[in-house]
Design an enzyme around this catalytic site. Structure first.
Site, short mmCIF file in Angstrom:
data_model
loop_
_atom_site.label_atom_id
_atom_site.label_comp_id
_atom_site.label_asym_id
_atom_site.label_seq_id
_atom_site.Cartn_x
_atom_site.Cartn_y
_atom_site.Cartn_z
N CYS A 102 27.53 41.43 -6.27
CA CYS A 102 26.48 41.49 -7.51
C CYS A 102 25.77 40.19 -7.41
CB CYS A 102 27.05 41.77 -8.84
SG CYS A 102 25.99 41.65 -10.11
N ASP A 137 25.00 38.35 -9.72
CA ASP A 137 25.43 37.62 -10.92
C ASP A 137 25.78 36.15 -10.27
OD1 ASP A 137 27.32 36.37 -12.96
OD2 ASP A 137 26.98 38.34 -13.75
N ARG A 182 27.82 34.22 -11.55
CA ARG A 182 29.18 33.75 -11.42
C ARG A 182 30.26 34.39 -10.42
NH1 ARG A 182 29.35 36.33 -17.44
NH2 ARG A 182 28.22 37.82 -16.03
N HIS A 188 32.01 43.37 -10.19
CA HIS A 188 32.94 42.55 -11.24
C HIS A 188 32.78 43.01 -12.69
CE1 HIS A 188 29.32 40.62 -13.17
NE2 HIS A 188 28.75 41.21 -12.09
N CYS A 221 30.03 43.43 -15.65
CA CYS A 221 28.78 43.23 -14.96
C CYS A 221 27.44 43.84 -15.96
CB CYS A 221 28.73 44.31 -13.96
SG CYS A 221 27.31 44.39 -12.75
CO CO Z 1 26.63 42.06 -12.00
#
Ligand code: CO
Length: 213
Positions: A42, A44, A46, A98, A101
């Site tokens: 992803c 993302d 993090r 994750h 998400c």
């Molecule tokens: Co995500």
């Protein structure tokens, strides 16, 4: 200091750190790449692929998008996949989702997000295919996290359904495809599923390579 300038300064000190340990670090790295893994994760911020897996530059070939999707008409993902499988000859593909998400959460709502609707639609389809199981969960967080897992498993199978992967299975008995989920709250990766070369898929997705190149 403007925030972006910190990044450029950090780059300078990173170079020094590497050179102190190995004066020819960049010279060697620049010669070639032979990553063993393709990472589909992803976007993302993090979930930094290298950091959470303790890997170094040169070890992961990385593709990231919203909610780590392998969409069979996405030429960007397919180009990355083909290059990784046919030219880099990766042994493993890792799909890593994750918990929590944002893409999966958004897909579970009825809100419209413009262009993003078309991307999130793929996750809505995973929801529909698994509605019975998902609607048992009363708790919204548990439901979201289960959809995160189901979405990862669907993307693992989407990769296995490509002729790129199936041809490599047929000719070279690689790559193995893994489905993982990263937990933002603990940092731990859960190993969900592994699909080995030659795994029998639903017949309709199987390509016949016996007579074609
Ligand atoms: Co995500």
């Amino acid at each position: 200091m403007e925030s972006y300038k910190k990044l450029l300064l950090a780059n300078k000190s990173w170079i020094q750190e590497k050179l102190v340990l190995k004066p020819d670090y960049f010279e060697e790295l620049a010669k070639d790449q032979k990553p063993e893994f393709l990472w589909l994760g992803c976007s993302d911020s993090r979930v930094p692929a290298e950091e959470i897996t303790g890997t170094q530059p040169g070890e992961l070939f990385v593709h990231r998008n919203i909610a780590n999707l392998a969409v069979h008409t996405d030429f960007n993902m397919l180009s990355v996949l083909q290059y990784a499988v046919d030219y880099l000859k990766v042994k493993h593909i890792i799909v890593c989702g994750h918990y929590g998400c944002g893409g999966v959460k958004a897909a579970m709502t009825n809100q419209h997000f413009g262009l993003l609707n078309k991307w999130l639609r793929n996750i809505k389809d995973v929801y529909r295919h698994n509605r019975q199981e998902l609607e048992i969960y009363g708790d919204q967080e548990k439901k979201t996290n289960r959809l995160v897992e189901l979405n990862v498993m669907e993307q693992v199978h989407n990769l296995a359904r490509t002729s790129i992967v199936q041809r490599a299975w047929h000719n070279f008995q690689r790559p193995t495809i893994h489905g993982w989920v990263y937990d933002l709250k603990t940092g731990a990766i859960k190993d969900l599923v592994m699909v080995k070369p030659g795994t029998r898929l639903d017949d309709i997705y199987m390509f016949d390579f016996s007579e074609s190149p």
